[in-house]
Design a protein around this motif. Structure first.
Motif, mmCIF file in Angstrom:
data_model
loop_
_atom_site.group_PDB
_atom_site.id
_atom_site.type_symbol
_atom_site.label_atom_id
_atom_site.label_comp_id
_atom_site.label_asym_id
_atom_site.label_seq_id
_atom_site.Cartn_x
_atom_site.Cartn_y
_atom_site.Cartn_z
ATOM 1 N N ASN A 211 0.817 -1.208 0.000
ATOM 2 C CA ASN A 211 0.000 0.000 0.000
ATOM 3 C C ASN A 211 0.851 1.258 0.000
ATOM 4 O O ASN A 211 1.790 1.384 0.781
ATOM 5 N N THR A 221 -2.546 0.342 -4.359
ATOM 6 C CA THR A 221 -2.184 -0.973 -3.844
ATOM 7 C C THR A 221 -1.582 -1.777 -4.989
ATOM 8 O O THR A 221 -2.178 -1.860 -6.073
ATOM 9 N N SER A 276 -7.867 -1.454 0.623
ATOM 10 C CA SER A 276 -6.678 -2.100 0.062
ATOM 11 C C SER A 276 -6.992 -3.441 -0.593
ATOM 12 O O SER A 276 -6.091 -4.088 -1.131
#
Length: 387
Positions: A211, A221, A276
């Motif tokens: 990330n 991501t 994410s």
């Protein structure tokens, strides 16, 4: 063996933002209906859900109404009221996943860290603080800098204030404005995350993502994370240990630090699908959203096999003041065969508000660095204009 019937079950979701929207999109092909509860009329999830109940996340009467129309309850936001969910579960018999007890643990970051540390999950050194003297004592013990965190109310980076020196302690406490804790600064190589699912007697982890944050906001991501196989396997092991502590089925977004020494330390946990993990819609066989639906219903979990290296990049509103939301210059995304656009259906663009995301999968032997640059180029061409 799971027997599917039509019409299928209904999942009630507390929260109707972009996560609720993508949950409903994933549930529909499975024959599963979604009803959302959200205080904003015509919330982002409303357009793709069977129905929306308008009410606050702690409106117990509305939560009970949602339960009476659902086969299982879940939530897509930590602001869901765990006490109300527990009482509604007892009164209606409708299961809630993840368990409200997990939500209670997550709500207080200090409680969360204590429980995880007791279970052997590696965490940075931390302590509760009540006043400026406590923060300064932590700096004496941990060294500067430290991270001051609001124990409750903060998520997605909100409520986190770096304290560079003892002189900054008072202002930092005022900024947090409530019960707080301190964590030692982690000298990390990268921030990574594991999207993990806890199902009925089984678990599954998705490939580890790397990330990229700016100003405490997730920008991109990259999957697989650009680290060694040993580090990625250790991250997966830590994620499995976290699942042992969590009660109830569903998706857990597990944020981790990879230290400069190759160690893995837990940062935070979200008991829901996570920003994410948005890359999973195109990047793996079963997205985090479909997996969450399967998990909360007690259905078999799906495959998390990676289709191709993938980058997901957030579309943040580049506006100086709130304005009606409209997206322009998306042609390059549509003209790119390996790119996908996801628009969250928010009516108003506000500065740095997450309005959507773009996912790009690798084309042939494209490296992750090349893939990341291509994703950024597609994202940066997009602009926000008034309707």
């Amino acid at each position: 063996m799971t027997t599917l019937e039509s019409p299928g079950p209904t999942v009630g979701v507390v929260g109707g933002g972009q996560l609720g929207r993508m949950l409903a999109e994933a549930a529909s092909p499975l024959g599963v209906d979604v009803i959302v509860l959200d205080p904003t009329p015509d919330c982002p999830a409303a357009g793709v859900s069977r129905d929306q109940l308008v009410g606050d996340f702690d409106d117990e009467a509305r939560i009970q109404e949602l339960a009476e129309r659902s086969d299982v309850l879940t939530f897509e936001i930590e602001l869901a009221d765990q006490d109300a969910l527990e009482r509604v579960r007892e009164e209606t018999g409708v299961p809630v996943h993840p368990d409200p007890a997990t939500l209670r643990t997550i709500h207080d970051k200090l409680v969360q860290k204590r429980e995880l540390e007791a279970a052997g999950v590696p965490v940075p050194p931390f302590r509760a603080v009540e006043d400026v003297a406590d923060v300064r004592a932590a700096i004496d013990d941990y060294g500067a800098s430290v991270m001051l965190k609001a124990r409750t109310g903060g998520y997605d980076g909100r409520g986190n204030v770096p304290v560079e020196s003892k002189a900054d302690a008072e202002a930092a406490l005022e900024a947090v404005a409530g019960p707080a804790m301190v964590e030692s600064f982690v000298d990390f190589e990268r921030e990574i995350s594991v999207i993990a699912a806890k199902g009925y007697g089984e678990t599954a982890t998705f490939p580890v993502g790397e990330n990229v944050h700016e100003d405490e906001i997730l920008r991109e991501t990259v999957v697989p994370a650009r680290s060694s196989d040993a580090v990625l396997e250790r991250a997966r092991e830590v994620a499995e240990d976290v699942l042992e502590v969590m009660a109830g089925r569903g998706i857990y977004g597990i944020e981790l630090f990879e230290t400069t020494g190759g160690e893995i330390l837990l940062n935070e946990i979200a008991p829901r699908p996570h920003n994410s993990g948005h890359w999973t819609i195109e990047g793996v066989r079963t997205s985090q959203f479909e997996q969450h639906v399967r998990a909360v219903l007690g259905w078999p979990l799906g495959s998390t096999a990676l289709r191709a290296p993938t980058v997901s990049t957030n579309l943040l509103a580049d506006v100086e003041a709130p304005r009606p939301a409209a997206l322009a210059n998306v042609e390059r995304i549509f003209e790119t065969p390996t790119a996908s656009l996801h628009w969250y259906g928010k009516r108003e663009a506000r500065p740095l508000r997450k309005m959507g995301h773009v996912t790009v999968t690798a084309d042939g032997d494209e490296t992750r660095e090349e893939l990341l640059e291509r994703a950024r180029g597609l994202r940066d061409a997009v602009t926000f204009e008034s309707e």
